[in-house]
Scaffold this active site. Structure first.
Site, PDB file in Angstrom:
ATOM      1  N   HIS A  39       7.539  13.367   4.133  1.00 19.74           N
ATOM      2  CA  HIS A  39       6.190  12.863   4.400  1.00 19.74           C
ATOM      3  C   HIS A  39       5.493  13.824   5.370  1.00 19.74           C
ATOM      4  O   HIS A  39       6.137  14.374   6.271  1.00 19.74           O
ATOM      5  CB  HIS A  39       6.266  11.452   4.999  1.00 19.74           C
ATOM      6  CG  HIS A  39       4.931  10.772   4.992  1.00 19.74           C
ATOM      7  ND1 HIS A  39       3.954  11.057   5.927  1.00 19.74           N
ATOM      8  CD2 HIS A  39       4.392   9.862   4.149  1.00 19.74           C
ATOM      9  CE1 HIS A  39       2.877  10.345   5.652  1.00 19.74           C
ATOM     10  NE2 HIS A  39       3.122   9.598   4.577  1.00 19.74           N
ATOM     11  N   GLU A  93       3.750  13.303   7.827  1.00 24.57           N
ATOM     12  CA  GLU A  93       3.894  12.918   9.237  1.00 24.57           C
ATOM     13  C   GLU A  93       5.228  13.402   9.800  1.00 24.57           C
ATOM     14  O   GLU A  93       5.306  13.786  10.958  1.00 24.57           O
ATOM     15  CB  GLU A  93       3.728  11.397   9.369  1.00 24.57           C
ATOM     16  CG  GLU A  93       2.263  11.004   9.177  1.00 24.57           C
ATOM     17  CD  GLU A  93       2.043   9.626   8.573  1.00 24.57           C
ATOM     18  OE1 GLU A  93       2.973   8.810   8.558  1.00 24.57           O
ATOM     19  OE2 GLU A  93       0.903   9.392   8.103  1.00 24.57           O
ATOM     20  N   GLY A  95      -4.766   7.842   5.760  1.00 23.79           N
ATOM     21  CA  GLY A  95      -5.240   7.045   6.881  1.00 23.79           C
ATOM     22  C   GLY A  95      -6.684   7.337   7.285  1.00 23.79           C
ATOM     23  O   GLY A  95      -7.125   6.927   8.353  1.00 23.79           O
ATOM     24  N   LYS A 109       5.509   2.883   7.541  1.00 23.66           N
ATOM     25  CA  LYS A 109       5.539   3.829   8.666  1.00 23.66           C
ATOM     26  C   LYS A 109       6.129   3.115   9.901  1.00 23.66           C
ATOM     27  O   LYS A 109       7.013   2.278   9.752  1.00 23.66           O
ATOM     28  CB  LYS A 109       4.145   4.411   8.920  1.00 23.66           C
ATOM     29  CG  LYS A 109       3.516   4.960   7.624  1.00 23.66           C
ATOM     30  CD  LYS A 109       2.256   5.723   7.827  1.00 23.66           C
ATOM     31  CE  LYS A 109       1.755   6.230   6.478  1.00 23.66           C
ATOM     32  NZ  LYS A 109       0.573   7.067   6.554  1.00 23.66           N
ATOM     33  N   SER A 156      -5.155   6.728   1.327  1.00 21.60           N
ATOM     34  CA  SER A 156      -6.246   5.754   1.333  1.00 21.60           C
ATOM     35  C   SER A 156      -6.414   5.016  -0.006  1.00 21.60           C
ATOM     36  O   SER A 156      -7.531   4.754  -0.443  1.00 21.60           O
ATOM     37  CB  SER A 156      -7.562   6.433   1.742  1.00 21.60           C
ATOM     38  OG  SER A 156      -7.474   6.914   3.073  1.00 21.60           O
ATOM     39  N   GLU A 188       0.257  13.583  -1.654  1.00 21.85           N
ATOM     40  CA  GLU A 188      -0.513  12.925  -0.597  1.00 21.85           C
ATOM     41  C   GLU A 188      -1.300  13.982   0.170  1.00 21.85           C
ATOM     42  O   GLU A 188      -0.759  14.613   1.099  1.00 21.85           O
ATOM     43  CB  GLU A 188       0.427  12.219   0.384  1.00 21.85           C
ATOM     44  CG  GLU A 188       1.252  11.119  -0.228  1.00 21.85           C
ATOM     45  CD  GLU A 188       1.672  10.083   0.814  1.00 21.85           C
ATOM     46  OE1 GLU A 188       1.317   8.917   0.625  1.00 21.85           O
ATOM     47  OE2 GLU A 188       2.314  10.437   1.821  1.00 21.85           O
ATOM     48  N   ASN A 239       4.595   2.197   2.194  1.00 19.90           N
ATOM     49  CA  ASN A 239       5.206   2.890   3.337  1.00 19.90           C
ATOM     50  C   ASN A 239       4.639   2.272   4.610  1.00 19.90           C
ATOM     51  O   ASN A 239       3.501   2.536   4.975  1.00 19.90           O
ATOM     52  CB  ASN A 239       4.863   4.388   3.251  1.00 19.90           C
ATOM     53  CG  ASN A 239       5.360   5.155   4.462  1.00 19.90           C
ATOM     54  OD1 ASN A 239       6.126   4.641   5.271  1.00 19.90           O
ATOM     55  ND2 ASN A 239       4.907   6.401   4.589  1.00 19.90           N
TER      56      ASN A 239
HETATM   57  P1  13P Z   1      -2.732   5.473   3.806  1.00 22.39           P
HETATM   58  O1  13P Z   1      -2.619   4.654   2.546  1.00 22.39           O
HETATM   59  O2  13P Z   1      -2.819   4.671   5.052  1.00 22.39           O
HETATM   60  O3  13P Z   1      -3.801   6.514   3.689  1.00 22.39           O
HETATM   61  O4  13P Z   1      -1.340   6.279   3.950  1.00 22.39           O
HETATM   62  C1  13P Z   1      -0.839   6.971   2.865  1.00 22.39           C
HETATM   63  C2  13P Z   1       0.522   7.403   3.185  1.00 22.39           C
HETATM   64  O5  13P Z   1       0.736   8.238   4.046  1.00 22.39           O
HETATM   65  C3  13P Z   1       1.636   6.755   2.471  1.00 22.39           C
HETATM   66  O6  13P Z   1       2.823   7.428   2.663  1.00 22.39           O
END
Ligand code: 13P
Length: 251
Positions: free
Chosen positions: A95, A97, A173, A14, A212, A167, A12
């Site tokens: 997601h 976010e 992140g 983003k 992560s 997640e 992803n």
């Molecule tokens: P990270 O791998 O940067 O922690 O992000 C995970 C994520 O949100 C994938 O959709």
């Protein structure tokens, strides 16, 4: 991971990356190595570039979001059919976010999953709790509510066509990964919840872990019984790291 389920790793990006980064990926991934099923969810303006390289690079392409409506006056949104016509086979839905930035509710996410399925896309439905919720010990109840809203709208047949990604928000992140035991416990819980809808779907549905994931921890996470791959953020922006994770999932 289980032998009866095909492992899947989805990247992803983003709101990151550009055509230059994608070109680096194409160069790296076109040297064909045997990998698990690999999906690249790039920003929508890069979809066509990613699709045109997909045969050479052995990846599938996904969107990062989709509208809950079929078409019409929804400025800025993309329909499931548009993603299909661009060559996408997957789409990330719900997601954390998007839930945070755009106030997406469990009900809206369920409608998005329905739209995606109707167009023939595989939705990757994301669930996961905040640190506060985990500290209260209510992470299972929280995830259960997220799942139930989606399951209420889907038949067993539709459920068999989705992927679920767990997640935990506190792991996204942050560099803090859920321990393999924590991740496995939630994945087992999710699979048991799916079994309440359909025993056979519970055996076949793919559950991904995200938060992560790095080459150094991928193998431990993916070797857990109920974890069938990963949804990768930061590490999916580096071709070497992303491929190392894909290879870890292939073992
Ligand atoms: P990270 O791998 O940067 O922690 O992000 C995970 C994520 O949100 C994938 O959709």
């Amino acid at each position: 991971m289980s032998l009866q389920r095909k492992t899947l790793v989805a990247g992803n990006w983003k709101m990151n990356g550009n055509a230059k980064l994608l070109a680096q990926f194409v160069e790296y991934f076109s040297a064909s190595r045997k990998r698990c099923e690999t999906v690249l969810c790039v920003p929508s303006l890069l979809t066509l570039n990613a699709v045109s390289a997909s045969e050479k690079c052995h990846w599938l392409v996904g969107g990062q979001d989709v509208s809950a409506e079929e078409n019409g006056a929804h400025t800025g949104d993309l329909s499931a059919q548009m993603l299909v016509e661009a060559g996408c086979q997957f789409v990330i839905i719900g997601h954390s976010e998007r839930r945070a930035d755009h106030g997406e509710s469990n009900q809206l996410i369920a409608r998005k999953a329905e739209q995606a399925l109707a167009a023939g896309l595989t939705p990757i439905v994301c669930v996961g709790e905040s640190l506060e919720t985990r500290n209260e010990g209510s992470e299972e109840a929280f995830v259960e509510a997220q799942l139930s809203a989606v399951f209420e709208r889907l038949s067993a047949q539709q459920l068999s066509d989705i992927v679920i990604a767990y997640e935990p928000i506190w792991a996204i992140g942050t560099g803090v990964t859920a321990s393999p035991e924590q991740a496995q416990a939630m994945h087992r819980f999710i699979r048991q919840r799916v079994a309440q809808q359909s025993q056979s779907v519970a055996k076949s549905i793919r559950l991904l872990y995200g938060g992560s994931v790095k080459p150094a921890n991928a193998e431990m996470l993916f070797s857990q019984e109920d974890i069938d791959g990963g949804l990768i953020g930061g590490a999916s922006l580096d071709p070497k790291e992303f491929e190392a994770i894909c290879l870890a999932a292939s073992e």
